[in-house]
Design an enzyme around this catalytic site. Structure first.
Site, PDB file in Angstrom:
ATOM      1  N   CYS A  72      19.376   8.046  56.452  1.00 39.55           N
ATOM      2  CA  CYS A  72      20.437   8.967  55.842  1.00 39.55           C
ATOM      3  C   CYS A  72      20.525   8.837  54.397  1.00 39.55           C
ATOM      4  O   CYS A  72      20.911   9.872  53.890  1.00 39.55           O
ATOM      5  CB  CYS A  72      22.025   8.433  56.492  1.00 39.55           C
ATOM      6  SG  CYS A  72      21.800   8.691  58.191  1.00 39.55           S
TER       7      CYS A  72
ATOM      8  N   LYS B 114      29.711  13.412  59.640  1.00 41.37           N
ATOM      9  CA  LYS B 114      28.695  14.235  60.067  1.00 41.37           C
ATOM     10  C   LYS B 114      28.084  13.862  61.159  1.00 41.37           C
ATOM     11  O   LYS B 114      28.388  12.740  61.682  1.00 41.37           O
ATOM     12  CB  LYS B 114      27.441  14.013  59.023  1.00 41.37           C
ATOM     13  CG  LYS B 114      27.043  12.760  58.832  1.00 41.37           C
ATOM     14  CD  LYS B 114      26.358  12.363  57.619  1.00 41.37           C
ATOM     15  CE  LYS B 114      25.583  10.913  57.180  1.00 41.37           C
ATOM     16  NZ  LYS B 114      24.936  10.451  58.658  1.00 41.37           N
TER      17      LYS B 114
ATOM     18  N   ASP C 299      27.552   6.005  55.121  1.00 39.78           N
ATOM     19  CA  ASP C 299      27.388   5.285  56.516  1.00 39.78           C
ATOM     20  C   ASP C 299      27.560   3.699  56.477  1.00 39.78           C
ATOM     21  O   ASP C 299      26.742   3.064  57.109  1.00 39.78           O
ATOM     22  CB  ASP C 299      26.255   5.687  57.252  1.00 39.78           C
ATOM     23  CG  ASP C 299      26.217   7.431  57.305  1.00 39.78           C
ATOM     24  OD1 ASP C 299      27.065   8.079  56.926  1.00 39.78           O
ATOM     25  OD2 ASP C 299      25.141   7.665  58.261  1.00 39.78           O
TER      26      ASP C 299
END
Ligand SMILES: [Zn+2]
Length: 212
Positions: free
Chosen positions: A160, A115, A17
């Site tokens: 994450c 996601k 990310d």
């Protein structure tokens, strides 16, 4: 710990990310998040196998405070699958905030995994959504490619990256978090909680990868 001094073909780096919204100026900025971009670029040069992930929400996503009248960002609510922190709207599919940081340069990455695409459930981990049961498919990819060691870098360390590391360990991979290539948000002590959790699970968390 000098994480995996020798990187080989059965190792994979997952870059979590590294998106505009998670960098300073973005909707859900991780403090100093942009500092990792050159570090991650250099790290990735040492891996033949790299996966990039993107948080990739439909607008009106469940994890957004704006989807819950009266709630503010960073409050926690009880979701059907457990506690859920509410976030500012971020990483909406196709928006500039959801794009990778423009200085991220990993052209040899083989897979971009997205996601958080189900509007009704958040997904911190790159392996499972927050119900801890719905798979993203990444375990299958890593197994089919024959990888045994998973190295993690990216944003945010305490969400994450943490949940990805824990799921990878649970799935039987050897897991290394390269902390120098991560930055945290630190909601209510979440960075310290992450370090404690990773240590308790026996997940190696190194400040940097040992020199080649
Ligand atoms: Zn998100």
């Amino acid at each position: 710990m000098s994480a995996g001094a020798t990187i080989n073909g059965s190792d994979v780096l997952i870059v979590v990310d590294v998106q505009n919204d998670f960098c300073p100026g973005g909707a859900l900025a991780v403090p100093r998040g942009d500092e990792i971009v050159p570090i991650v670029n250099r790290l990735a040069e040492r891996f033949r196998n790299v996966v990039l992930t993107q948080d990739w929400h439909p607008s009106g996503h469940f994890s957004s405070a704006s989807s819950h009248p009266g709630k503010k960002p960073y409050q926690t609510i009880a979701a059907s699958y457990g506690p859920q922190v509410l976030w500012p709207d971020h990483c909406v599919q196709g928006t500039p905030g959801a794009a990778f940081h423009p200085a991220l340069q990993i052209p040899h990455a083989a897979l971009v995994l997205r996601k958080g695409m189900d509007a009704t459930i958040d997904s911190y981990s790159t392996f499972y959504e927050n119900d801890r049961r719905t798979p993203t498919g990444l375990v299958g990819y890593l197994r089919e490619r024959g990888f045994s060691r998973v190295f993690l870098a990216g944003l945010a360390f305490d969400f994450c990256v943490r949940y990805s590391a824990e799921d990878a360990k649970r799935e039987g991979f050897a897991v290394f978090v390269v902390e120098d290539a991560c930055r945290g948000i630190d909601v209510d002590g979440s960075v310290a909680a992450t370090r404690a959790s990773l240590a308790a699970l026996g997940i190696a968390c190194s400040s940097a990868l040992a020199p080649a």
